[in-house]
Design a protein around this motif. Structure first.
Motif, PDB file in Angstrom:
ATOM      1  N   LYS A  24      17.026   7.709  22.163  1.00 53.63           N
ATOM      2  CA  LYS A  24      17.686   8.333  23.427  1.00 53.63           C
ATOM      3  C   LYS A  24      17.197   7.536  24.701  1.00 53.63           C
ATOM      4  O   LYS A  24      17.901   7.542  25.755  1.00 53.63           O
ATOM      5  N   ASN A  25      15.709   7.285  24.498  1.00 47.52           N
ATOM      6  CA  ASN A  25      15.269   6.736  25.735  1.00 47.52           C
ATOM      7  C   ASN A  25      15.017   5.331  25.679  1.00 47.52           C
ATOM      8  O   ASN A  25      14.368   4.445  26.529  1.00 47.52           O
ATOM      9  N   ASP A  26      15.544   4.570  24.562  1.00 49.51           N
ATOM     10  CA  ASP A  26      15.448   3.200  24.434  1.00 49.51           C
ATOM     11  C   ASP A  26      16.698   2.474  24.972  1.00 49.51           C
ATOM     12  O   ASP A  26      17.927   2.526  24.244  1.00 49.51           O
ATOM     13  N   PRO A  27      16.742   1.795  25.943  1.00 49.41           N
ATOM     14  CA  PRO A  27      17.774   0.910  26.724  1.00 49.41           C
ATOM     15  C   PRO A  27      18.384  -0.140  25.933  1.00 49.41           C
ATOM     16  O   PRO A  27      19.766  -0.523  25.879  1.00 49.41           O
ATOM     17  N   GLU A  28      17.551  -0.534  24.942  1.00 50.99           N
ATOM     18  CA  GLU A  28      18.166  -1.695  24.206  1.00 50.99           C
ATOM     19  C   GLU A  28      19.134  -1.336  22.704  1.00 50.99           C
ATOM     20  O   GLU A  28      19.889  -2.110  22.167  1.00 50.99           O
ATOM     21  N   TRP A  29      18.685  -0.062  22.238  1.00 51.59           N
ATOM     22  CA  TRP A  29      19.444   0.319  21.103  1.00 51.59           C
ATOM     23  C   TRP A  29      20.855   0.601  21.147  1.00 51.59           C
ATOM     24  O   TRP A  29      21.327   1.140  22.348  1.00 51.59           O
ATOM     25  N   VAL A  30      21.561   0.282  20.206  1.00 55.72           N
ATOM     26  CA  VAL A  30      23.088   0.295  20.020  1.00 55.72           C
ATOM     27  C   VAL A  30      23.246   1.096  18.935  1.00 55.72           C
ATOM     28  O   VAL A  30      22.981   1.157  17.705  1.00 55.72           O
ATOM     29  N   CYS A  31      23.776   2.530  19.207  1.00 59.62           N
ATOM     30  CA  CYS A  31      24.011   3.395  18.024  1.00 59.62           C
ATOM     31  C   CYS A  31      25.341   2.855  17.150  1.00 59.62           C
ATOM     32  O   CYS A  31      26.355   2.407  17.806  1.00 59.62           O
ATOM     33  N   PRO A  32      24.944   2.504  15.893  1.00 55.57           N
ATOM     34  CA  PRO A  32      25.823   2.365  14.836  1.00 55.57           C
ATOM     35  C   PRO A  32      26.966   3.106  14.687  1.00 55.57           C
ATOM     36  O   PRO A  32      26.818   4.436  15.308  1.00 55.57           O
ATOM     37  N   LEU A  33      28.373   3.033  14.448  1.00 52.92           N
ATOM     38  CA  LEU A  33      29.421   3.769  14.356  1.00 52.92           C
ATOM     39  C   LEU A  33      29.068   4.632  13.221  1.00 52.92           C
ATOM     40  O   LEU A  33      28.750   4.320  12.153  1.00 52.92           O
ATOM     41  N   ASP A  34      29.163   6.023  13.691  1.00 49.78           N
ATOM     42  CA  ASP A  34      28.989   7.122  12.299  1.00 49.78           C
ATOM     43  C   ASP A  34      29.745   6.665  11.235  1.00 49.78           C
ATOM     44  O   ASP A  34      29.500   7.046  10.095  1.00 49.78           O
ATOM     45  N   SER A  35      31.145   6.384  11.543  1.00 47.29           N
ATOM     46  CA  SER A  35      32.159   6.146  10.315  1.00 47.29           C
ATOM     47  C   SER A  35      31.524   4.914   9.722  1.00 47.29           C
ATOM     48  O   SER A  35      31.715   4.685   8.342  1.00 47.29           O
ATOM     49  N   ASP A  36      30.993   3.937  10.227  1.00 46.07           N
ATOM     50  CA  ASP A  36      30.174   2.526   9.377  1.00 46.07           C
ATOM     51  C   ASP A  36      29.077   3.132   8.469  1.00 46.07           C
ATOM     52  O   ASP A  36      29.061   2.957   7.090  1.00 46.07           O
ATOM     53  N   ILE A  37      28.429   4.047   9.062  1.00 48.16           N
ATOM     54  CA  ILE A  37      27.006   4.601   8.317  1.00 48.16           C
ATOM     55  C   ILE A  37      27.565   5.741   6.971  1.00 48.16           C
ATOM     56  O   ILE A  37      27.239   5.574   5.915  1.00 48.16           O
ATOM     57  N   ASP A  38      28.624   6.519   7.486  1.00 50.95           N
ATOM     58  CA  ASP A  38      29.126   7.253   6.708  1.00 50.95           C
ATOM     59  C   ASP A  38      29.833   6.311   5.354  1.00 50.95           C
ATOM     60  O   ASP A  38      29.740   6.930   4.195  1.00 50.95           O
ATOM     61  N   ALA A  39      30.496   5.369   5.526  1.00 49.06           N
ATOM     62  CA  ALA A  39      31.227   4.618   4.460  1.00 49.06           C
ATOM     63  C   ALA A  39      30.194   3.958   3.452  1.00 49.06           C
ATOM     64  O   ALA A  39      30.545   4.001   2.545  1.00 49.06           O
ATOM     65  N   VAL A  40      28.723   3.980   3.892  1.00 45.67           N
ATOM     66  CA  VAL A  40      27.950   3.162   2.893  1.00 45.67           C
ATOM     67  C   VAL A  40      27.685   4.210   1.883  1.00 45.67           C
ATOM     68  O   VAL A  40      27.457   4.088   0.825  1.00 45.67           O
ATOM     69  N   PHE A  41      27.593   5.618   2.200  1.00 45.71           N
ATOM     70  CA  PHE A  41      27.488   6.747   1.405  1.00 45.71           C
ATOM     71  C   PHE A  41      28.751   7.439   0.748  1.00 45.71           C
ATOM     72  O   PHE A  41      28.536   8.447   0.299  1.00 45.71           O
ATOM     73  N   ASP A  42      29.857   6.684   1.090  1.00 46.61           N
ATOM     74  CA  ASP A  42      31.016   7.307   0.576  1.00 46.61           C
ATOM     75  C   ASP A  42      31.479   6.480  -0.848  1.00 46.61           C
ATOM     76  O   ASP A  42      31.926   5.397  -0.594  1.00 46.61           O
ATOM     77  N   PRO A  43      31.623   6.976  -1.938  1.00 48.63           N
ATOM     78  CA  PRO A  43      31.848   6.239  -3.142  1.00 48.63           C
ATOM     79  C   PRO A  43      33.281   5.754  -3.159  1.00 48.63           C
ATOM     80  O   PRO A  43      33.462   4.718  -3.720  1.00 48.63           O
TER      81      PRO A  43
END
Length: 375
Positions: A24-43
């Motif tokens: 939350k205090n890192d100005p460089e970080w970009v939050c990956p899309l929740d939908s992209d991460i969820d898709a990795v763990f969705d059969p």
């Protein structure tokens, strides 16, 4: 501390939210899309579940706050190689606490041991290596879409646990405003001139089926000799093309044909992270509309070269240089893009690193894929 396997919606949300809290205090970080991460763990969305399995955990402190996460995977098509049985870990996030990191490593390793794994690679993705792959160790600047970003102290956590360097992945970059290297342009134009049987085509989204066939043909030939390679299927390529269709600029995906035979390709993608940085991982209707608007206003100023490939019999013909030249010509003439990121190339790939050097690119990031041998 308490570690729990993710099995319900609340835990799935916590798995996503822990990253938002840690950066939350890192100005460089970009939050990956929740939908992209969820898709990795969705059969139902990740085809790798057809021949593998994955799970994930969250770690809480004694007060009940989530302080870490980790995932583990095994891909049966790539697991058995020589005398090794290889599994992977990834999506690692942790507060700066070695005991917390070790508890998560122990848990993931034990899960892999139960599946007879002898060798662990990480951090990797339960999918292809063009996304969420490797630990960032140099160049802690804003990541392009799909590129892994992490806290610098993670390196010590991995190495203290016993992970060693399997390979380094080098990312270089250059600024188009400086112009293409004259030597690179000369080489590309020379290859074009002396090979009348060579034709190039930009990707056409209306002909996904044909381009998917050509991509699969080239890719499976180009990577056949690499360690633990598993051929990709056309359905996977079509799904990938459909996924990137809303963001792609067809002119920066180029194919080469020799006597009409698919010979080589280069795939570049606009760095949509420049827009996604504003979304905090949420791709709701409002953010979709914002994305379409910002995309049309030439908000994106960076392109990432994701992958290049050439059939072995057409290698050493300079096709990669020609395709890169075509893609960058289009970028210069038709877009507002200024920066090109050439990511990421394994330290073993001397030919591709030479192309980077020929372009005049300079080092910008380094990721490491680690390996752990289980005795």
């Amino acid at each position: 501390m308490q570690i729990s396997e993710v099995k319900n919606k609340d835990q799935e949300k916590a798995f996503l939210d822990v990253a938002r809290a840690l950066y939350k205090n890192d100005p460089e970080w970009v939050c990956p899309l929740d939908s992209d991460i969820d898709a990795v763990f969705d059969p139902s969305k990740n085809t790798f579940y057809q021949h593998g399995e994955a799970t994930r955990w969250i770690l809480k402190n004694d007060q009940g706050s989530v302080i870490g996460r980790i995932a583990a995977f095994i891909n049966e098509k790539k697991a058995n190689y020589g005398d090794k049985r290889i599994g992977g870990i990834g999506f690692f996030e942790c507060i700066d606490d070695s005991a917390a990191a070790n508890l998560m490593f122990d848990t993931a390793v034990e899960w892999l041991k139960e599946r007879k794994v002898t060798t662990v690679d990480g951090p990797i993705n339960f999918g292809e290596n063009d996304q969420y792959w490797g630990l960032l160790v140099e160049g802690f600047t804003q990541p392009s879409y799909g590129m892994a970003y992490n806290h610098p102290y993670y390196q010590k956590m991995f190495e203290d646990y016993g992970f060693y360097v399997k390979m380094e992945q080098i990312t270089n970059e250059f600024n188009l405003e400086k112009g293409l290297s004259p030597r690179f342009v000369k080489i590309a134009e020379y290859v074009i001139k002396r090979r009348p049987n060579l034709t190039t085509k930009p990707f056409d989204p209306s002909k996904i089926d044909q381009f998917a066939e050509d991509f699969m043909d080239i890719y499976n030939s180009a990577w056949a000799e690499f360690e633990n390679f598993t051929p990709i299927k056309k359905d996977y390529v079509i799904e990938t093309f459909r996924k990137i269709k809303p963001i792609v600029d067809p002119g920066v995906i180029q194919f080469a044909y020799v006597n009409d035979e698919p010979a080589a390709f280069v795939m570049c993608l606009p760095d949509v992270n420049q827009i996604f940085k504003k979304f905090n991982g949420k791709l709701n209707l409002w953010n979709k509309l914002r994305f379409l608007y910002l995309k049309k206003t030439n908000f994106i100023t960076r392109v990432r070269v994701v992958v290049m490939g050439s059939k072995p019999k057409f290698q050493n013909m300079g096709l990669e240089s020609v395709l890169t030249y075509r893609a960058f010509q289009h970028t210069i003439n038709n877009t507002n893009v200024k920066d090109i990121e050439l990511s990421w190339v394994g330290d073993f790939n001397d030919k591709m690193l030479a192309i980077h050097k020929g372009l005049g690119a300079e080092p910008s990031k380094k990721h490491i894929t680690y390996r752990l041998e289980l005795n």
